[in-house]
Scaffold this motif. Structure first.
Motif, PDB file in Angstrom:
ATOM      1  N   ILE A  44      10.087  -5.855   4.288  1.00 24.09           N
ATOM      2  CA  ILE A  44      10.846  -5.899   5.529  1.00 24.09           C
ATOM      3  C   ILE A  44      10.232  -4.981   6.579  1.00 24.09           C
ATOM      4  CG2 ILE A  44      13.124  -5.482   6.543  1.00 24.09           C
ATOM      5  CD1 ILE A  44      14.236  -6.147   3.689  1.00 24.09           C
ATOM      6  N   GLY A  45      10.164  -5.465   7.807  1.00 22.82           N
ATOM      7  CA  GLY A  45       9.635  -4.681   8.920  1.00 22.82           C
ATOM      8  C   GLY A  45       8.925  -5.561   9.917  1.00 22.82           C
ATOM      9  N   PRO A  82       6.381 -11.853   9.376  1.00 21.27           N
ATOM     10  CA  PRO A  82       7.227 -10.708   9.011  1.00 21.27           C
ATOM     11  C   PRO A  82       8.694 -11.080   8.806  1.00 21.27           C
ATOM     12  CG  PRO A  82       6.621 -10.604  11.336  1.00 21.27           C
ATOM     13  CD  PRO A  82       5.887 -11.776  10.755  1.00 21.27           C
ATOM     14  N   VAL A  83       9.341 -10.335   7.938  1.00 16.71           N
ATOM     15  CA  VAL A  83      10.784 -10.419   7.745  1.00 16.71           C
ATOM     16  C   VAL A  83      11.363  -9.183   8.422  1.00 16.71           C
ATOM     17  CG1 VAL A  83      12.661 -10.358   6.068  1.00 16.71           C
ATOM     18  CG2 VAL A  83      10.577 -11.653   5.557  1.00 16.71           C
ATOM     19  N   HIS A  84      12.235  -9.409   9.399  1.00 12.84           N
ATOM     20  CA  HIS A  84      12.766  -8.301  10.196  1.00 12.84           C
ATOM     21  C   HIS A  84      14.242  -8.541  10.484  1.00 12.84           C
ATOM     22  CE1 HIS A  84      12.171 -11.237  13.355  1.00 12.84           C
ATOM     23  NE2 HIS A  84      10.875 -11.271  13.057  1.00 12.84           N
ATOM     24  N   HIS A  89      18.617 -12.578   7.549  1.00 11.16           N
ATOM     25  CA  HIS A  89      19.666 -13.454   6.993  1.00 11.16           C
ATOM     26  C   HIS A  89      19.067 -14.781   6.521  1.00 11.16           C
ATOM     27  CE1 HIS A  89      22.413 -10.751   9.217  1.00 11.16           C
ATOM     28  NE2 HIS A  89      23.274 -11.084   8.276  1.00 11.16           N
ATOM     29  N   GLU A  90      18.160 -15.352   7.314  1.00 13.16           N
ATOM     30  CA  GLU A  90      17.543 -16.633   6.962  1.00 13.16           C
ATOM     31  C   GLU A  90      16.762 -16.516   5.669  1.00 13.16           C
ATOM     32  OE1 GLU A  90      15.149 -18.108  10.231  1.00 13.16           O
ATOM     33  OE2 GLU A  90      16.576 -17.234  11.650  1.00 13.16           O
ATOM     34  N   PRO A 138      22.242  -7.184   5.974  1.00  7.76           N
ATOM     35  CA  PRO A 138      22.631  -7.445   4.582  1.00  7.76           C
ATOM     36  C   PRO A 138      21.731  -6.706   3.595  1.00  7.76           C
ATOM     37  CG  PRO A 138      21.548  -9.365   5.533  1.00  7.76           C
ATOM     38  CD  PRO A 138      21.745  -8.382   6.648  1.00  7.76           C
ATOM     39  N   GLU A 139      22.319  -6.307   2.483  1.00  4.85           N
ATOM     40  CA  GLU A 139      21.580  -5.651   1.411  1.00  4.85           C
ATOM     41  C   GLU A 139      20.806  -6.692   0.615  1.00  4.85           C
ATOM     42  OE1 GLU A 139      24.390  -3.531  -0.964  1.00  4.85           O
ATOM     43  OE2 GLU A 139      24.939  -2.168   0.655  1.00  4.85           O
TER      44      GLU A 139
END
Length: 194
Positions: A44-45, A82-84, A89-90, A138-139
């Motif tokens: 994540i970032g 990237p996932v940010h 959520h997606e 979300p965790e």
């Protein structure tokens, strides 16, 4: 610093990669049981902020050296994709819909005390992304790995923008190398058992 829930290593320490590999391998031996169908790594970032680029850099290194060689290991979050905060959520929905019972390792940068900058920690349980910059996200994760990239407490967004790339790259190398070595060792041990 060692306790039952988390274990840290200073990225400037001698033998940081081998030490963190052993820490992560022991965590995986304890928690990554055969009832999990796949191993999912979510980094994540964003590459738009030096301090927040730890996750995508780890993803970049893993994509080149690990994921292409293992069909049951899946990676989300690289420099290219990237996932940010805006798409997390997606990706969580995608992971939940795609895999029956995955073991998830989440990776993210964090802020902390000045004397903890450069420390990498593996934690039991889910990551709470965005907590260092007061975001409610979300965790995710069965375990998570964080690297302290800068100090917390004041003007966090500016601090993330002004984080030294050297610190982030060093931690990204340690985390990605340790994941590769520990998974390789785990796979070799499992082959010897069968």
């Amino acid at each position: 610093m060692i306790d039952n829930k988390n274990i840290s290593i200073d990225s400037n320490a001698d033998f940081a990669i081998s030490t963190f590999t052993n820490i992560l391998l022991n965590k995986l031996i304890d928690l990554y049981t055969p009832n999990y169908t796949d191993l999912v790594i979510i980094c994540i970032g964003t590459d738009k902020s030096t301090g927040d680029s730890l996750g995508p850099l780890v993803g970049y290194f893993l994509d080149k050296r690990l994921v292409s060689k293992n069909k049951n290991i899946h990676l989300y979050g690289t420099l290219d994709k990237p996932v940010h905060a805006k798409n997390l959520h997606e990706y969580i929905d995608l992971i939940n819909k795609t895999y029956i019972n995955p073991f998830v390792i989440a990776i993210d940068a964090s802020l902390g005390l000045y004397n903890r900058i450069g420390f990498v920690t593996v934690w039991d349980g889910p990551l709470k992304p965005g907590s260092g910059v007061n975001k409610q996200l979300p965790e995710i994760g069965n375990i998570h790995i964080t690297g302290v990239v800068n100090i917390a407490g004041f003007m966090e967004f500016i601090l993330l923008q002004n984080t030294r790339l050297n610190i982030v790259m060093k931690m990204a190398n340690i985390i990605s190398s340790s994941i590769i070595y520990s998974i390789t060792k785990l796979n070799m041990d499992n082959k010897n058992i069968n």
